[in-house]
Motif scaffolding. Structure first.
Motif, PDB file in Angstrom:
ATOM      1  N   HIS A  89       1.188  -0.888  -0.377  1.00  0.00           N
ATOM      2  CA  HIS A  89       0.052   0.326  -0.232  1.00  0.00           C
ATOM      3  C   HIS A  89       0.907   0.777   0.140  1.00  0.00           C
ATOM      4  O   HIS A  89       1.884   0.904   0.701  1.00  0.00           O
ATOM      5  N   ARG A  90       0.181   2.062  -0.902  1.00  0.00           N
ATOM      6  CA  ARG A  90       1.402   3.485  -0.724  1.00  0.00           C
ATOM      7  C   ARG A  90       0.802   4.581   0.281  1.00  0.00           C
ATOM      8  O   ARG A  90      -0.084   4.789   0.513  1.00  0.00           O
TER       9      ARG A  90
ATOM     10  N   LEU B  43      -8.273   3.196   2.736  1.00  0.00           N
ATOM     11  CA  LEU B  43      -7.895   3.112   4.310  1.00  0.00           C
ATOM     12  C   LEU B  43      -8.594   4.085   5.260  1.00  0.00           C
ATOM     13  O   LEU B  43      -8.081   5.119   4.757  1.00  0.00           O
ATOM     14  N   PRO B  44      -9.421   4.066   6.144  1.00  0.00           N
ATOM     15  CA  PRO B  44     -10.222   5.229   6.603  1.00  0.00           C
ATOM     16  C   PRO B  44      -9.167   6.239   8.091  1.00  0.00           C
ATOM     17  O   PRO B  44      -9.632   6.308   8.516  1.00  0.00           O
ATOM     18  N   TYR B  45      -7.408   5.300   7.707  1.00  0.00           N
ATOM     19  CA  TYR B  45      -6.895   5.310   8.895  1.00  0.00           C
ATOM     20  C   TYR B  45      -5.575   6.742   8.517  1.00  0.00           C
ATOM     21  O   TYR B  45      -5.499   6.909   7.379  1.00  0.00           O
TER      22      TYR B  45
ATOM     23  N   PHE C  81      -4.144   5.027  13.043  1.00  0.00           N
ATOM     24  CA  PHE C  81      -4.900   5.568  13.724  1.00  0.00           C
ATOM     25  C   PHE C  81      -6.508   6.031  13.113  1.00  0.00           C
ATOM     26  O   PHE C  81      -6.260   6.545  12.206  1.00  0.00           O
ATOM     27  N   SER C  82      -7.325   6.055  14.179  1.00  0.00           N
ATOM     28  CA  SER C  82      -9.411   6.408  13.999  1.00  0.00           C
ATOM     29  C   SER C  82      -9.036   7.752  13.917  1.00  0.00           C
ATOM     30  O   SER C  82     -10.314   8.360  13.196  1.00  0.00           O
TER      31      SER C  82
ATOM     32  N   PHE D 160      -6.158   8.003   1.277  1.00  0.00           N
ATOM     33  CA  PHE D 160      -4.871   8.437   0.864  1.00  0.00           C
ATOM     34  C   PHE D 160      -4.969   7.817  -1.067  1.00  0.00           C
ATOM     35  O   PHE D 160      -5.005   6.946  -1.009  1.00  0.00           O
ATOM     36  N   ILE D 161      -5.011   8.457  -2.061  1.00  0.00           N
ATOM     37  CA  ILE D 161      -4.629   7.800  -2.905  1.00  0.00           C
ATOM     38  C   ILE D 161      -2.969   8.145  -3.417  1.00  0.00           C
ATOM     39  O   ILE D 161      -3.466   9.872  -4.040  1.00  0.00           O
ATOM     40  N   PRO D 162      -2.317   7.942  -4.369  1.00  0.00           N
ATOM     41  CA  PRO D 162      -0.842   8.605  -5.191  1.00  0.00           C
ATOM     42  C   PRO D 162      -1.523   9.320  -6.046  1.00  0.00           C
ATOM     43  O   PRO D 162      -1.808   8.934  -7.147  1.00  0.00           O
TER      44      PRO D 162
END
Ligand code: C5P
Length: 284
Positions: A31-32, A158-160, A252-253, A278-280
């Motif tokens: 995962h980036r 990822l919601p973190y 972390f939430s 986050f999306i690169p």
């Protein structure tokens, strides 16, 4: 051409077994994160590299140099490239910095030299450079098997908050594999597959992922084990080592706990935080 070469984390890493060719079969999720090196790549008669991190080689020992050479050989092109690397990803940290830089060079020169090499060819070249390099040709996160080149893309939102802590310890990947094989006496237990065990959607709840290298690396470096425990104490829903280390990350939430962790560790270590979902940026 200016490109960003992102760092990765491993959301779980299983060593599945030793192969005939001396490598190990693995299972992982790449995962980036929002930490990247910046590369400037220009056409030139020869190959030359400059790098902001003066501890890295700028000759044929640099993976980017090898990437240019491989592409030259594959395509029969005789020109070179002038590559400037602004390094932000810690080196030898389990974050794939060198692999990401090399993959960025392959992708950029495939465009700049109008080579139109397809993904399978590029992936073959990437694997010659290193086991992690093929992943960095992907645009998304990926579930990986084999040496890391059998990739299934995954849309991972990822919601973190992801907090990285790099304790300035260098762990050698060959050392970690050798130690693990010794420790396991060459026997690698069968386990349920990572992607069956890891709850990656918010609905799936708490993440359950492990990294087989932790037991080896923690025995050698108690300081890294301590970071794992501290990340948990500071509220991480998951704290795990990336690759063969030494970087630890915590998911972390809530932002406040993440910021608190950043403040806590930044007194002593390199720390970085990536925002949720986050999306690169894509390089091609
Ligand atoms: O492929 P890469 O150059 O990154 O690998 C470095 C070393 O790590 C290899 O020479 C090998 O000792 C070990 N390795 C392995 N199995 C893998 C990846 C790496 O045994 N899947």
């Amino acid at each position: 051409m200016n490109v960003k070469a992102y760092a990765k984390i491993n959301l779980g890493l299983h060593i599945v077994g030793k192969r005939q060719d001396g490598y190990h079969d693995i299972e992982t999720i790449f995962h980036r994160i929002n930490l990247f090196d910046e590369l400037n790549i220009e056409n030139s008669a020869d190959i030359s590299i400059s790098c902001s991190n003066t501890s890295l080689p700028t000759d044929s020992a640099n993976l980017c140099w090898k990437a240019v050479e491989l592409l030259r050989k594959e395509s029969g092109i005789t020109q070179g490239a002038k590559i400037g690397i602004k390094k932000s990803i810690p080196v030898g940290a389990g974050l794939g910095g060198g692999s990401s830089d090399a993959a960025a060079v392959l992708t950029a020169l495939n465009i700049m030299w109008n080579l139109s090499l397809d993904k399978a060819i590029l992936c073959g070249l990437a694997l010659q450079l290193g086991s992690d390099v093929p992943f960095f040709l992907e645009k998304s996160s990926a579930y990986a098997e084999g040496r890391g080149e059998k990739l299934v893309p995954m849309e991972l939102n990822l919601p973190y908050w992801i907090v990285l802590v790099h304790p300035n310890i260098h762990v050698s990947t060959p050392w970690a594999y050798t130690r693990l094989a010794e420790y396991r006496n060459g026997i690698f237990p069968q386990r349920p597959q990572l992607n069956d065990r890891i709850g990656l959607s918010p609905a799936a709840g708490v993440l359950q992922a492990d990294n087989d290298f932790e037991e080896i690396v923690f025995t050698e470096h108690q300081k890294i084990r301590k970071i794992k425990l501290q990340l948990k104490e500071l509220g991480a829903v998951l704290s795990l080592m990336s690759g063969s280390g030494s970087t630890m990350f915590g998911l972390f939430s809530d932002m406040l706990s993440a910021l608190n962790a950043v403040q806590f560790f930044s007194k002593e270590f390199f720390v970085h935080m990536t925002e949720p979902y986050f999306i690169p940026e894509s390089n091609d």
